[in-house]
Design a protein around this motif. Sequence first.
Motif, PDB file in Angstrom:
ATOM      1  N   SER A   1       1.021  -1.076   0.297  1.00 49.62           N
ATOM      2  CA  SER A   1       0.013   0.339   0.094  1.00 49.62           C
ATOM      3  C   SER A   1       1.128   1.181   0.350  1.00 49.62           C
ATOM      4  CB  SER A   1      -0.838  -0.344   1.107  1.00 49.62           C
ATOM      5  OG  SER A   1      -1.917   1.146   1.198  1.00 49.62           O
ATOM      6  N   CYS A   2       0.233   2.389  -0.989  1.00 48.95           N
ATOM      7  CA  CYS A   2       1.117   4.210  -0.542  1.00 48.95           C
ATOM      8  C   CYS A   2      -0.146   4.659  -0.868  1.00 48.95           C
ATOM      9  CB  CYS A   2       2.853   3.374  -1.830  1.00 48.95           C
ATOM     10  SG  CYS A   2       2.220   3.107  -3.689  1.00 48.95           S
ATOM     11  N   VAL A   3       0.635   6.415  -1.022  1.00 52.28           N
ATOM     12  CA  VAL A   3       0.199   6.861  -1.889  1.00 52.28           C
ATOM     13  C   VAL A   3       1.210   8.149  -2.137  1.00 52.28           C
ATOM     14  CG1 VAL A   3      -0.909   8.943  -1.707  1.00 52.28           C
ATOM     15  CG2 VAL A   3      -1.481   6.703   0.623  1.00 52.28           C
ATOM     16  N   LYS A   4       0.966   8.390  -3.477  1.00 51.29           N
ATOM     17  CA  LYS A   4       1.174   8.780  -4.474  1.00 51.29           C
ATOM     18  C   LYS A   4       1.209  10.140  -5.130  1.00 51.29           C
ATOM     19  CE  LYS A   4       6.150   7.168  -2.713  1.00 51.29           C
ATOM     20  NZ  LYS A   4       6.830   8.361  -2.814  1.00 51.29           N
ATOM     21  N   SER A   5       1.707  10.983  -5.875  1.00 48.00           N
ATOM     22  CA  SER A   5       0.374  11.848  -6.701  1.00 48.00           C
ATOM     23  C   SER A   5       0.514  11.275  -8.049  1.00 48.00           C
ATOM     24  CB  SER A   5       1.866  13.193  -7.001  1.00 48.00           C
ATOM     25  OG  SER A   5       2.913  12.985  -7.147  1.00 48.00           O
ATOM     26  N   THR A   6       1.062  10.084  -8.279  1.00 44.10           N
ATOM     27  CA  THR A   6       0.486  10.483  -9.892  1.00 44.10           C
ATOM     28  C   THR A   6       0.625   7.744  -9.453  1.00 44.10           C
ATOM     29  OG1 THR A   6       2.303   9.258 -10.867  1.00 44.10           O
ATOM     30  CG2 THR A   6       2.140  11.752 -10.960  1.00 44.10           C
ATOM     31  N   LEU A   7      -0.087   7.771 -10.386  1.00 42.12           N
ATOM     32  CA  LEU A   7      -0.830   6.250 -10.588  1.00 42.12           C
ATOM     33  C   LEU A   7       0.784   5.942 -10.667  1.00 42.12           C
ATOM     34  CD1 LEU A   7      -2.595   3.919  -9.600  1.00 42.12           C
ATOM     35  CD2 LEU A   7      -3.375   4.402 -12.458  1.00 42.12           C
ATOM     36  N   GLY A   8       1.965   6.140 -12.060  1.00 43.12           N
ATOM     37  CA  GLY A   8       2.919   5.638 -12.444  1.00 43.12           C
ATOM     38  C   GLY A   8       3.690   5.722 -11.588  1.00 43.12           C
ATOM     39  N   GLU A   9       3.499   6.716 -10.294  1.00 41.38           N
ATOM     40  CA  GLU A   9       4.582   6.075  -9.390  1.00 41.38           C
ATOM     41  C   GLU A   9       4.298   4.963  -8.158  1.00 41.38           C
ATOM     42  OE1 GLU A   9       6.288  10.675  -8.264  1.00 41.38           O
ATOM     43  OE2 GLU A   9       4.377  10.175  -7.810  1.00 41.38           O
ATOM     44  N   CYS A  10       2.995   5.021  -8.096  1.00 40.38           N
ATOM     45  CA  CYS A  10       2.423   3.992  -7.765  1.00 40.38           C
ATOM     46  C   CYS A  10       3.132   2.117  -7.914  1.00 40.38           C
ATOM     47  CB  CYS A  10       1.197   4.242  -7.106  1.00 40.38           C
ATOM     48  SG  CYS A  10       0.665   5.374  -6.586  1.00 40.38           S
ATOM     49  N   ARG A  11       2.605   2.060  -9.443  1.00 37.65           N
ATOM     50  CA  ARG A  11       2.991   1.358 -10.337  1.00 37.65           C
ATOM     51  C   ARG A  11       4.139   0.369 -10.024  1.00 37.65           C
ATOM     52  NH1 ARG A  11      -1.625   1.864 -14.416  1.00 37.65           N
ATOM     53  NH2 ARG A  11      -3.283   0.735 -13.276  1.00 37.65           N
ATOM     54  N   GLN A  12       5.218   1.559 -10.237  1.00 31.11           N
ATOM     55  CA  GLN A  12       7.026   1.124 -10.155  1.00 31.11           C
ATOM     56  C   GLN A  12       7.157   1.050  -8.748  1.00 31.11           C
ATOM     57  OE1 GLN A  12       9.405   5.347 -11.052  1.00 31.11           O
ATOM     58  NE2 GLN A  12      10.996   4.287 -11.104  1.00 31.11           N
ATOM     59  N   LEU A  13       6.383   1.990  -7.851  1.00 27.61           N
ATOM     60  CA  LEU A  13       6.315   1.540  -6.001  1.00 27.61           C
ATOM     61  C   LEU A  13       6.438  -0.221  -6.024  1.00 27.61           C
ATOM     62  CD1 LEU A  13       6.362   4.523  -4.038  1.00 27.61           C
ATOM     63  CD2 LEU A  13       8.801   3.253  -4.102  1.00 27.61           C
ATOM     64  N   ARG A  14       5.241  -0.762  -6.744  1.00 30.38           N
ATOM     65  CA  ARG A  14       4.719  -1.946  -6.430  1.00 30.38           C
ATOM     66  C   ARG A  14       6.137  -2.891  -7.311  1.00 30.38           C
ATOM     67  NH1 ARG A  14       0.280  -2.946 -10.189  1.00 30.38           N
ATOM     68  NH2 ARG A  14       2.873  -2.781 -11.536  1.00 30.38           N
ATOM     69  N   ASP A  15       5.981  -2.821  -8.008  1.00 31.83           N
ATOM     70  CA  ASP A  15       7.014  -3.310  -8.819  1.00 31.83           C
ATOM     71  C   ASP A  15       8.297  -3.366  -8.136  1.00 31.83           C
ATOM     72  OD1 ASP A  15       5.222  -3.828 -10.758  1.00 31.83           O
ATOM     73  OD2 ASP A  15       5.865  -1.881 -12.216  1.00 31.83           O
ATOM     74  N   GLU A  16       8.458  -2.349  -7.944  1.00 31.07           N
ATOM     75  CA  GLU A  16      10.281  -2.652  -6.542  1.00 31.07           C
ATOM     76  C   GLU A  16      10.294  -3.394  -5.655  1.00 31.07           C
ATOM     77  OE1 GLU A  16      11.353   0.991  -5.754  1.00 31.07           O
ATOM     78  OE2 GLU A  16      11.929   1.914  -8.333  1.00 31.07           O
ATOM     79  N   TRP A  17       9.047  -3.248  -5.611  1.00 33.41           N
ATOM     80  CA  TRP A  17       8.380  -4.421  -3.710  1.00 33.41           C
ATOM     81  C   TRP A  17       8.245  -5.488  -4.130  1.00 33.41           C
ATOM     82  CZ3 TRP A  17       3.268  -6.833  -2.796  1.00 33.41           C
ATOM     83  CH2 TRP A  17       3.585  -7.303  -1.601  1.00 33.41           C
ATOM     84  N   LEU A  18       7.621  -6.042  -5.424  1.00 35.27           N
ATOM     85  CA  LEU A  18       7.673  -7.429  -6.125  1.00 35.27           C
ATOM     86  C   LEU A  18       8.907  -8.096  -5.552  1.00 35.27           C
ATOM     87  CD1 LEU A  18       4.709  -7.305  -8.278  1.00 35.27           C
ATOM     88  CD2 LEU A  18       5.000  -8.453  -6.121  1.00 35.27           C
ATOM     89  N   LYS A  19       9.898  -6.905  -7.148  1.00 33.90           N
ATOM     90  CA  LYS A  19      11.160  -7.284  -6.763  1.00 33.90           C
ATOM     91  C   LYS A  19      12.326  -7.946  -5.972  1.00 33.90           C
ATOM     92  CE  LYS A  19      12.591  -5.149 -11.218  1.00 33.90           C
ATOM     93  NZ  LYS A  19      12.765  -4.176 -11.915  1.00 33.90           N
ATOM     94  N   CYS A  20      11.970  -7.217  -4.802  1.00 31.29           N
ATOM     95  CA  CYS A  20      12.479  -7.687  -3.318  1.00 31.29           C
ATOM     96  C   CYS A  20      11.780  -8.435  -2.440  1.00 31.29           C
ATOM     97  CB  CYS A  20      12.637  -6.818  -2.407  1.00 31.29           C
ATOM     98  SG  CYS A  20      13.669  -4.699  -3.094  1.00 31.29           S
TER      99      CYS A  20
END
Length: 74
Positions: free
Chosen positions: A48-67
């Motif tokens: 879960s996160c809060v960011k100013s764009t949906l793209g930023e949220c998805r980028q963080l999600r992808d990093e989380w999935l990799k880790c």
Amino acid sequence: MTTRMTINGVSTCMAGEKYEKFQIKIGRKVRTMYQYDYRDTLSGDLFSCVKSTLGECRQLRDEWLKCKNKEDRL
């Protein structure tokens, strides 16, 4: 602000992604933000996160999935 993503502070995201767009006011400036929830379909873990764009949220999600995948391999 009313939200349809949580009930009593608990995410209602079952599997996959769910997001909600909302606005906050800081002084005179109004900012649009996204609350983003993603529940892993295999393990059921919640990101879960809060960011100013949906793209930023998805980028963080992808990093989380990799880790998360690296940790699962160990």
